[in-house]
Design an enzyme around this catalytic site. Structure first.
Site, mmCIF file in Angstrom:
data_model
loop_
_atom_site.group_PDB
_atom_site.id
_atom_site.type_symbol
_atom_site.label_atom_id
_atom_site.label_comp_id
_atom_site.label_asym_id
_atom_site.label_seq_id
_atom_site.Cartn_x
_atom_site.Cartn_y
_atom_site.Cartn_z
ATOM 1 N N VAL A 46 0.834 -1.196 0.000
ATOM 2 C CA VAL A 46 0.000 0.000 0.000
ATOM 3 C C VAL A 46 0.877 1.258 0.000
ATOM 4 C CG1 VAL A 46 -1.752 1.311 1.275
ATOM 5 C CG2 VAL A 46 -1.918 -1.179 1.142
ATOM 6 N N CYS A 47 2.000 1.204 0.694
ATOM 7 C CA CYS A 47 2.864 2.382 0.843
ATOM 8 C C CYS A 47 3.262 3.032 -0.483
ATOM 9 C CB CYS A 47 4.106 2.031 1.658
ATOM 10 S SG CYS A 47 3.743 1.434 3.327
ATOM 11 N N PRO A 48 3.722 2.267 -1.486
ATOM 12 C CA PRO A 48 4.108 2.950 -2.723
ATOM 13 C C PRO A 48 2.933 3.614 -3.435
ATOM 14 C CG PRO A 48 4.297 0.565 -2.979
ATOM 15 C CD PRO A 48 4.036 0.835 -1.530
#
Length: 187
Positions: A46-48
């Protein structure tokens, strides 16, 4: 988590920005609006998507005098490696702060103790270093940079228009409210 209207704590760290390692401290924020964007870890899922979305809105945030600082407990070296290996992360122009000791993450009260990872936390900080807005989401819930931009605009509007407040779903240019006894029970 009573961080709203509190001053951020002092910090000093190394960041990756524009192909270089640079030192960043709380002193660099004086007189400027800032967004701190905490995320669990580099090279994840999810972070990118979140960091890429934020990168797509960075120019507009900068045009409003806002600097962005993404923060994870990874090192600045890891941020560079991720930046160099991912097209999505490669478009980031804002500071990617390394926080391997967890000091900054703990200062903002988003450390997952025992895991050494940050929660997904977003903080809008005014030019005096005071936290004006914050959002914390669970691991699987990605954030929306457009909504962050809307909140930044509202925070800046309220700061420059004492006595006015922005109602729910307010967008720049829309009507605001001036709280008074006359409004009680009429909204």
């Amino acid at each position: 988590m009573a961080l709203i209207n509190t001053k951020i704590k002092p910090f000093n760290t190394t960041a990756f920005k524009d192909g270089e390692f640079v030192e960043v401290s709380d002193q660099d924020l004086q007189g400027k609006w800032a967004v701190f964007f905490f995320y669990p870890a580099d090279f994840t899922f999810v972070c990118p998507t979140e960091l890429g979305d934020l990168a797509d809105h960075y120019e507009e945030l900068q045009s409003r005098g806002v600097e962005v600082y993404s923060v994870s407990t990874d090192t600045h070296f890891t941020h560079k490696a991720w930046h160099d290996s991912s097209d999505t992360i490669g478009k980031i122009k804002y500071h990617m702060l390394g926080d391997p000791t967890g000091e900054i993450t703990r200062n903002f009260e988003v450390m997952r103790e025992g895991q050494g990872l940050a929660d997904r936390g977003t903080f809008i900080v005014d030019p005096e270093g005071v936290i004006q807005a914050m959002e914390i989401t669970a691991e699987g819930i990605g954030r929306d940079a457009e909504d962050l931009l809307r909140k930044v605009k509202a925070a800046q509007y309220v700061a420059s228009h004492p006595g006015e407040v922005c109602p729910a779903a307010w967008k720049e240019g829309e009507e605001t409210l001036a709280p008074s006894l006359d409004l009680v029970g009429k909204i």
